[in-house]
Design a protein around this motif. Structure first.
Motif, PDB file in Angstrom:
ATOM      1  N   GLN A  36       0.827  -1.207   0.000  1.00  0.00           N
ATOM      2  CA  GLN A  36       0.000   0.000   0.000  1.00  0.00           C
ATOM      3  C   GLN A  36       0.859   1.253   0.000  1.00  0.00           C
ATOM      4  O   GLN A  36       0.623   2.196  -0.764  1.00  0.00           O
ATOM      5  CB  GLN A  36      -0.904  -0.008   1.237  1.00  0.00           C
ATOM      6  N   ILE A  82      -6.920   5.712  -6.322  1.00  0.00           N
ATOM      7  CA  ILE A  82      -6.535   6.628  -5.246  1.00  0.00           C
ATOM      8  C   ILE A  82      -6.269   8.039  -5.747  1.00  0.00           C
ATOM      9  O   ILE A  82      -6.243   8.976  -4.945  1.00  0.00           O
ATOM     10  CB  ILE A  82      -5.297   6.113  -4.480  1.00  0.00           C
ATOM     11  N   ARG A  83      -6.072   8.199  -7.055  1.00  0.00           N
ATOM     12  CA  ARG A  83      -5.674   9.512  -7.553  1.00  0.00           C
ATOM     13  C   ARG A  83      -5.985   9.592  -9.039  1.00  0.00           C
ATOM     14  O   ARG A  83      -5.952   8.582  -9.753  1.00  0.00           O
ATOM     15  CB  ARG A  83      -4.163   9.693  -7.352  1.00  0.00           C
ATOM     16  N   LYS A  88      -3.597   3.668  -8.991  1.00  0.00           N
ATOM     17  CA  LYS A  88      -4.317   2.663  -8.212  1.00  0.00           C
ATOM     18  C   LYS A  88      -3.472   2.136  -7.063  1.00  0.00           C
ATOM     19  O   LYS A  88      -2.233   2.286  -7.042  1.00  0.00           O
ATOM     20  CB  LYS A  88      -4.728   1.493  -9.104  1.00  0.00           C
ATOM     21  N   ASN A  89      -4.162   1.478  -6.166  1.00  0.00           N
ATOM     22  CA  ASN A  89      -3.507   0.813  -5.050  1.00  0.00           C
ATOM     23  C   ASN A  89      -4.216  -0.518  -4.820  1.00  0.00           C
ATOM     24  O   ASN A  89      -5.318  -0.746  -5.322  1.00  0.00           O
ATOM     25  CB  ASN A  89      -3.571   1.688  -3.792  1.00  0.00           C
ATOM     26  N   ASP A 117       1.148   3.779  -3.176  1.00  0.00           N
ATOM     27  CA  ASP A 117       0.630   5.116  -2.910  1.00  0.00           C
ATOM     28  C   ASP A 117       1.689   6.172  -3.192  1.00  0.00           C
ATOM     29  O   ASP A 117       1.444   7.165  -3.864  1.00  0.00           O
ATOM     30  CB  ASP A 117       0.173   5.200  -1.451  1.00  0.00           C
TER      31      ASP A 117
END
Lengths: 216, 140
Positions: A36, A70-71, A115-116, A40
């Motif tokens: 993670q 996530i972004r 992504k994560n 990240d």
């Protein structure tokens, strides 16, 4: 596409032999946390998702094929021109892309998202992840696992000195991965180029044109 | 059913019965008409798990969540535990069983087994052991 079992076992064995008295379950849990942190901070795992633009609509839900978003890295149209957009809302795995201004006609855009990994993991506590992650970065991700485990208290394998060493290597690996992603894994390129996410192909300030090579 | 559902390929010390039988060997209590009854050793097993839970939560939380396993009978109930930690549980059982005796010698043995359990799980012995109840030497 998922992590190769042989790559996983190689990583876990590297941790097991160095962490005398550690539980397998915790090694896998720490591996999850390390992955993670790695994904990240490095933004190494991306996916391009097609968005079918509708007139007068600003919000679009997107869902990745694996992992969780996530972004938002960028959104481009057919001319590879950046479209102003943000990602104000997330759900369990996907997200909502919000365009600053609504469009007046149908179109097709492509959103690049970072992504994560995400829970739930598989039967043996292994999350879904791309199959290229461990062959490329596994030998440094194990430093994260070792550093976090060595940093624990009142464990037979606790060792603050080794923890510092391995965590430093892990953070260095994150930085290298981030750089490699920015350079799109091209060796020998200059240290800095104009951020391609902001490039324009015309002198018209990024306004979409039909022919990217000349004014028509 | 443990959350991690890990499959261990080692069936030594796999069931409650295995733990009780091995503890009896160490306690030298293998002849029926036992000094330590079955239910007492099952209780010792449960206590050993509770102590282990305090020392090493990581052994439990991924298999049992917030719970600590509790066994009722000396039967073939499977005890989900990674193989490298099973001997420590046995030593904890034996230490707890021995601690009920009042003899100095048994207290020393109980402390030794407890320290063995603690060392296997945490890398260090327990901070305090069992003290004997005998009178000081020379006393009546």
């Amino acid at each position: 596409m998922n992590a190769n079992e042989r790559d996983l076992e190689h990583l876990f064995n590297a941790a097991r032999v160095r962490l005398a008295g550690a539980s397998d379950a915790q090694i896998k849990a720490e591996f999850y946390d390390c992955m993670q942190e790695f994904l990240d901070n490095s933004a190494a795992w991306t996916e391009v998702i097609q968005i079918n633009i509708l007139p007068n609509t600003q919000d679009y839900n997107v869902t990745p094929s694996q992992g969780q978003i996530i972004r938002l890295q960028r959104v481009v149209n057919v001319n590879l021109t950046n479209q102003p957009a943000s990602m104000p809302a997330f759900d369990a795995y996907g997200a909502t892309i919000h365009f600053l201004n609504p469009y007046s006609q149908n179109d097709t855009f492509w959103a690049t998202v970072v992504k994560n990994i995400a829970l739930p993991t598989g039967k043996y506590m292994i999350p879904e992840m791309p199959d290229w992650i461990l062959p490329r970065f596994g030998y440094r991700i194990v430093d994260g696992v070792l550093g976090r485990m060595f940093n624990e208290d009142r464990k037979p394998y606790a060792n603050p000195g080794k923890a510092n060493y391995h965590l430093t290597r892990f953070r260095d690996a994150i930085g290298r991965a981030r750089t490699a992603v920015l350079r799109e894994s091209a060796l020998g390129t200059q240290r800095w180029i104009y951020p391609q996410g902001f490039q324009t192909r015309t002198q018209r300030g990024g306004i979409s044109v039909g022919n990217p090579n000349k004014f028509s | 059913m443990p959350l991690a559902a890990a499959r261990y390929d080692n069936d030594t010390l796999e069931t409650v019965e295995d733990y009780v039988n091995d503890a009896r060997v160490i306690l030298q209590d293998v002849i029926p008409g036992y000094r330590y009854a079955d239910d007492e050793l099952v209780t010792a097993l449960n206590v050993a798990f509770q102590m282990a839970r305090g020392m090493r939560a990581d052994i439990f939380v991924y298999n049992y969540g917030p719970h600590t396993p509790n066994f009722l009978n000396n039967d073939s109930t499977v005890v989900y535990m990674e193989p490298q930690f099973r001997p420590a549980i046995v030593y904890g059982m034996v230490g707890h069983a021995l601690s009920r005796d009042q003899e100095d010698y048994q207290d020393a043995r109980a402390t030794a087994f407890m320290n063995l359990m603690s060392t296997l799980l945490t890398g260090r012995p327990m901070p305090a052991g069992f003290a004997g109840g005998s009178p000081p030497s020379g006393g009546r």
